[in-house]
Design an enzyme around this catalytic site. Structure first.
Site, PDB file in Angstrom:
ATOM      1  N   TRP A 147       0.829  -1.211   0.000  1.00 10.80           N
ATOM      2  CA  TRP A 147       0.000   0.000   0.000  1.00 10.80           C
ATOM      3  C   TRP A 147       0.861   1.258   0.000  1.00 10.80           C
ATOM      4  O   TRP A 147       0.488   2.265  -0.625  1.00 10.80           O
ATOM      5  CB  TRP A 147      -0.976  -0.033   1.171  1.00 10.80           C
ATOM      6  CG  TRP A 147      -1.845  -1.256   1.105  1.00 10.80           C
ATOM      7  CD1 TRP A 147      -1.847  -2.321   1.952  1.00 10.80           C
ATOM      8  CD2 TRP A 147      -2.791  -1.573   0.074  1.00 10.80           C
ATOM      9  NE1 TRP A 147      -2.739  -3.267   1.529  1.00 10.80           N
ATOM     10  CE2 TRP A 147      -3.336  -2.842   0.382  1.00 10.80           C
ATOM     11  CE3 TRP A 147      -3.237  -0.905  -1.074  1.00 10.80           C
ATOM     12  CZ2 TRP A 147      -4.302  -3.462  -0.420  1.00 10.80           C
ATOM     13  CZ3 TRP A 147      -4.197  -1.521  -1.872  1.00 10.80           C
ATOM     14  CH2 TRP A 147      -4.721  -2.772  -1.550  1.00 10.80           C
ATOM     15  N   ASP A 200      -1.022   6.735   6.582  1.00 13.35           N
ATOM     16  CA  ASP A 200      -2.144   5.872   6.252  1.00 13.35           C
ATOM     17  C   ASP A 200      -2.330   4.925   7.435  1.00 13.35           C
ATOM     18  O   ASP A 200      -1.507   4.043   7.672  1.00 13.35           O
ATOM     19  CB  ASP A 200      -1.829   5.096   4.963  1.00 13.35           C
ATOM     20  CG  ASP A 200      -2.913   4.086   4.601  1.00 13.35           C
ATOM     21  OD1 ASP A 200      -3.894   3.962   5.344  1.00 13.35           O
ATOM     22  OD2 ASP A 200      -2.751   3.421   3.556  1.00 13.35           O
ATOM     23  N   LYS A 225     -12.017  -1.603   8.585  1.00 13.93           N
ATOM     24  CA  LYS A 225     -11.245  -2.528   9.407  1.00 13.93           C
ATOM     25  C   LYS A 225     -11.512  -2.310  10.897  1.00 13.93           C
ATOM     26  O   LYS A 225     -11.791  -3.258  11.620  1.00 13.93           O
ATOM     27  CB  LYS A 225      -9.753  -2.386   9.092  1.00 13.93           C
ATOM     28  CG  LYS A 225      -9.428  -2.659   7.611  1.00 13.93           C
ATOM     29  CD  LYS A 225      -7.991  -2.386   7.283  1.00 13.93           C
ATOM     30  CE  LYS A 225      -7.709  -2.435   5.793  1.00 13.93           C
ATOM     31  NZ  LYS A 225      -7.814  -3.784   5.225  1.00 13.93           N
TER      32      LYS A 225
END
Length: 362
Positions: free
Chosen positions: A103, A173, A197
């Site tokens: 990511w 992030d 999440k």
């Protein structure tokens, strides 16, 4: 009620049972309105109160200072990969990216479209088994910002402490570990996280952004891609993901009811230890992907030493009611995602299954 699965999905992932039950009770008639919250105008007083309460709760739970805005956006963390450089990286500027997994690589690639991203350091040579050492991070005073990914869902690694970037804005992030442990928000100029999440269902992206950074943003970009557009309109410039924001607010209430972020962190440590102990005490039958000092409390990645047995392990685990244990397609193996809403009982059940499987096949 049907027996609920042991849900170890990496995202969308487990939600607190109490939150799901509350949503079920309120689904058809929210606050005696005769409507579901999914049917209401986002301009109406009922939803606006829900929206503002969610913002207030997040600020309280994370001790977010007054000089930060909390935004509810759409597009997931993946859109943030582009929005961040679009807003804060000029064509003649550079920004530093710490590469700790797929990511962060994706965020780095998006930045190339707008300016010059620099790799501050990377653990790719070690198959992303570890978080890079803080002392290895090479950023520059002229950087527009430094970007990190706080937890890596695919590789099962997590930052244990964050770099001090001084006057250079630090952007993180935090999609897969937001609200999993206390942090000092003041260390960051911008935090972003997909909700699916730890915060709620998919569809909402939370952005926590310092106001002085917001004031420096580029203006010659599309309206919907400006952070200022959403800050100026309290994230109500266009129709927001209303049900997702309602659910996020309910999850935040649940976190409060559990004792807040510090108590959630203690539970997360306990849950992860249960499974890591099963790996570490298996005499090599199971082995972890991440180095011990970089292990994530959110995503526990491991292998069964015998590849043929690994396939059998996953098949038998699925038959036993364990969901989402397959590792990411890019690395294979096994992964147990133990986000906030995953109960300790599920982790204990997985540990017991692992031990029993080992005993049968060793």
């Amino acid at each position: 009620m049907t027996q609920r699965a042991y849900n170890f999905n990496a995202g969308p992932s487990a939600l607190p049972l109490e939150v799901l039950q509350q949503a079920e009770q309120q689904f058809l008639n929210f606050q005696n309105s005769g409507m579901s919250i999914m049917e209401m105008s986002h301009r109406g007083a009922i939803f606006e109160a829900v929206h503002n309460e969610a913002i207030t709760r997040l600020k309280q739970l994370y001790a977010i200072p007054e000089n930060y805005e909390v935004l509810f956006l759409q597009g997931g963390a993946s859109l943030q990969f582009a929005m961040i450089p679009m807003n804060f990286l000029q064509a003649d500027q550079q920004a530093s990216y710490v590469l700790s997994g797929v990511w962060s690589e994706k965020a780095f690639e998006e930045a190339k479209l707008f300016g010059t991203p620099i790799i501050a350091t990377s653990s790719k040579d070690n198959q992303y088994r570890n978080i890079p050492n803080l002392t290895d991070i090479q950023f520059h005073e002229q950087d527009a910002y430094v970007h990190i990914t706080s937890n890596n869902t695919i590789y099962g690694t997590q930052w244990q402490e964050f770099p001090n970037t001084g006057e250079v804005p630090l952007i993180a992030d935090m999609s897969s570990d937001i609200l999993s442990k206390p942090i000092d928000v003041r260390q960051f100029a911008l935090i972003y996280a997909g909700a699916q999440k730890n915060l709620g269902p998919s569809g909402v992206t939370v952005v926590i952004i310092r106001k002085d950074l917001l004031e420096k943003a580029n203006t010659n970009i599309p309206t919907m891609l400006k952070y200022s557009t959403h800050a100026d309109s309290n994230s109500l410039y266009n129709t927001p993901p209303t049900f997702g924001i309602y659910m996020l607010g309910e999850v935040l209430k649940w976190v409060e009811s559990q004792g807040g972020v510090a108590e959630i962190a203690k539970r997360n440590e306990e849950k992860a230890k249960v499974i890591y102990d099963a790996i570490d005490n298996s005499n090599g039958f199971y082995y972890g992907h991440a180095t011990p000092e970089s292990r994530s409390l959110m995503n526990i990645t491991f292998r069964v030493a015998d590849e043929a047995l690994e396939k059998q392990f996953l098949a038998e685990a699925k038959a036993a009611g364990f969901v989402g244990l397959d590792g990411h397609r890019s690395v294979g193996g096994c992964r147990a995602s133990t986000y906030n809403a995953v109960p300790l009982e599920a982790c204990v059940a997985l540990r017991d299954f692992m031990i029993t499987f080992q005993q049968k096949h060793q």
